[in-house]
Design an enzyme around this catalytic site. Sequence first.
Site, PDB file in Angstrom:
ATOM      1  N   CYS A 127       0.840  -1.190   0.000  1.00  0.00           N
ATOM      2  CA  CYS A 127       0.000   0.000   0.000  1.00  0.00           C
ATOM      3  C   CYS A 127       0.882   1.249   0.000  1.00  0.00           C
ATOM      4  O   CYS A 127       1.794   1.371   0.808  1.00  0.00           O
ATOM      5  CB  CYS A 127      -0.861  -0.060   1.256  1.00  0.00           C
ATOM      6  SG  CYS A 127      -1.461   1.524   1.797  1.00  0.00           S
ATOM      7  N   GLU A 128       0.611   2.160  -0.926  1.00  0.00           N
ATOM      8  CA  GLU A 128       1.464   3.353  -1.026  1.00  0.00           C
ATOM      9  C   GLU A 128       1.185   4.365   0.090  1.00  0.00           C
ATOM     10  O   GLU A 128       1.919   5.322   0.257  1.00  0.00           O
ATOM     11  CB  GLU A 128       1.306   4.023  -2.391  1.00  0.00           C
ATOM     12  CG  GLU A 128      -0.020   4.737  -2.608  1.00  0.00           C
ATOM     13  CD  GLU A 128      -0.095   5.417  -3.982  1.00  0.00           C
ATOM     14  OE1 GLU A 128       0.670   5.034  -4.887  1.00  0.00           O
ATOM     15  OE2 GLU A 128      -0.932   6.314  -4.137  1.00  0.00           O
ATOM     16  N   HIS A 129       0.114   4.156   0.825  1.00  0.00           N
ATOM     17  CA  HIS A 129      -0.195   5.097   1.904  1.00  0.00           C
ATOM     18  C   HIS A 129       0.431   4.701   3.233  1.00  0.00           C
ATOM     19  O   HIS A 129       0.627   5.544   4.096  1.00  0.00           O
ATOM     20  CB  HIS A 129      -1.721   5.217   2.082  1.00  0.00           C
ATOM     21  CG  HIS A 129      -2.404   5.711   0.849  1.00  0.00           C
ATOM     22  ND1 HIS A 129      -3.478   5.066   0.282  1.00  0.00           N
ATOM     23  CD2 HIS A 129      -2.132   6.765   0.054  1.00  0.00           C
ATOM     24  CE1 HIS A 129      -3.852   5.725  -0.799  1.00  0.00           C
ATOM     25  NE2 HIS A 129      -3.054   6.745  -0.965  1.00  0.00           N
ATOM     26  N   HIS A 130       0.689   3.403   3.416  1.00  0.00           N
ATOM     27  CA  HIS A 130       1.250   2.946   4.689  1.00  0.00           C
ATOM     28  C   HIS A 130       2.514   2.107   4.540  1.00  0.00           C
ATOM     29  O   HIS A 130       3.147   1.766   5.522  1.00  0.00           O
ATOM     30  CB  HIS A 130       0.207   2.126   5.460  1.00  0.00           C
ATOM     31  CG  HIS A 130      -1.035   2.890   5.800  1.00  0.00           C
ATOM     32  ND1 HIS A 130      -2.170   2.847   5.028  1.00  0.00           N
ATOM     33  CD2 HIS A 130      -1.306   3.737   6.829  1.00  0.00           C
ATOM     34  CE1 HIS A 130      -3.100   3.621   5.566  1.00  0.00           C
ATOM     35  NE2 HIS A 130      -2.599   4.176   6.648  1.00  0.00           N
ATOM     36  N   GLN A 168      -5.046  -0.302  -4.684  1.00  0.00           N
ATOM     37  CA  GLN A 168      -5.651  -1.429  -5.404  1.00  0.00           C
ATOM     38  C   GLN A 168      -6.374  -1.010  -6.687  1.00  0.00           C
ATOM     39  O   GLN A 168      -6.289  -1.680  -7.712  1.00  0.00           O
ATOM     40  CB  GLN A 168      -6.597  -2.197  -4.471  1.00  0.00           C
ATOM     41  CG  GLN A 168      -7.056  -3.523  -5.086  1.00  0.00           C
ATOM     42  CD  GLN A 168      -7.881  -4.352  -4.129  1.00  0.00           C
ATOM     43  OE1 GLN A 168      -7.709  -4.263  -2.916  1.00  0.00           O
ATOM     44  NE2 GLN A 168      -8.770  -5.170  -4.664  1.00  0.00           N
ATOM     45  N   HIS A 196      -5.843  -6.212   2.969  1.00  0.00           N
ATOM     46  CA  HIS A 196      -4.900  -5.127   3.225  1.00  0.00           C
ATOM     47  C   HIS A 196      -4.422  -5.183   4.671  1.00  0.00           C
ATOM     48  O   HIS A 196      -5.239  -5.081   5.587  1.00  0.00           O
ATOM     49  CB  HIS A 196      -5.574  -3.775   2.974  1.00  0.00           C
ATOM     50  CG  HIS A 196      -5.893  -3.523   1.537  1.00  0.00           C
ATOM     51  ND1 HIS A 196      -5.338  -2.497   0.814  1.00  0.00           N
ATOM     52  CD2 HIS A 196      -6.695  -4.184   0.670  1.00  0.00           C
ATOM     53  CE1 HIS A 196      -5.786  -2.523  -0.429  1.00  0.00           C
ATOM     54  NE2 HIS A 196      -6.621  -3.531  -0.552  1.00  0.00           N
ATOM     55  N   CYS A 198      -2.889  -2.948   6.147  1.00  0.00           N
ATOM     56  CA  CYS A 198      -3.087  -1.652   6.825  1.00  0.00           C
ATOM     57  C   CYS A 198      -4.508  -1.526   7.354  1.00  0.00           C
ATOM     58  O   CYS A 198      -4.802  -0.644   8.154  1.00  0.00           O
ATOM     59  CB  CYS A 198      -2.714  -0.481   5.919  1.00  0.00           C
ATOM     60  SG  CYS A 198      -3.464  -0.523   4.315  1.00  0.00           S
TER      61      CYS A 198
END
Length: 237
Positions: A127-130, A168, A196, A198
């Site tokens: 995940c690019e956010h976490h 995703q 996920h 996260c």
Amino acid sequence: MKQKETLSTTPLKEQHIDLSNLLIEEMGDEHKASSVETPLRADAFDKTDEEKIAAIAPHFKAIMEILGMDLRDDSLKGTPLRVAKMYVKELFQGLNPANMPSMTLFENKFQYNEMLVEKNINFYTNCEHHFVPFFGKAHVAYISSGKVIGLSKLNRLVEYFSKRPQVQERLTMQIGKALQTVLQTQDVAVMMDAKHLCVSSRGVKDDSSNTITSFYGGKFQEEQKKMEFLKYIDINE
Ligand SMILES: [Zn+2]
């Protein structure tokens, strides 16, 4: 860029009510992507892989030290370099278009004009956010326009786009659009079913939910083709 400007010009006491920062924070937690293309810097590939590894390791070491870890410990000593190598050579190798797998096309000699489905392709991405993993199954289908590709190439393509910091929805669309280009047809469908970390290991700690995303191009936008595809992959199985 905008966020950086705001941060450097806004007095400290006002930062906590800066709307653009709030939105960016929220966008990350809601896992929204900003575009289909992975946002890359103009100088993304000026450094060699080896130069990137050498540059990342000290930064990761700094993160560990700031967290309070003692890197003189034998078990931790090698971690910064190990993580740097893993980022550049494995997990995020697909950022570099030079690593895109070659896609040889074959003539469709059998004149097979029905749907071809490859289901249950395992994928692992982050995940690019976490920067924690999400993973699951990808199901890919196309209707040949006269050209076909080897089945293993479908796996390779899924793997290539997975080896990036991802969202995703974007991953699903990148695979779908790349297949349309490679196969020279709009008739492509992709469905991804993922867990996920996260969501399950932090935040709301929901470990029973899956996230499903889909891409339907050309004939797959017709209800009948869509249903046929869904029947083949039968994701409730
Ligand atoms: Zn996340």
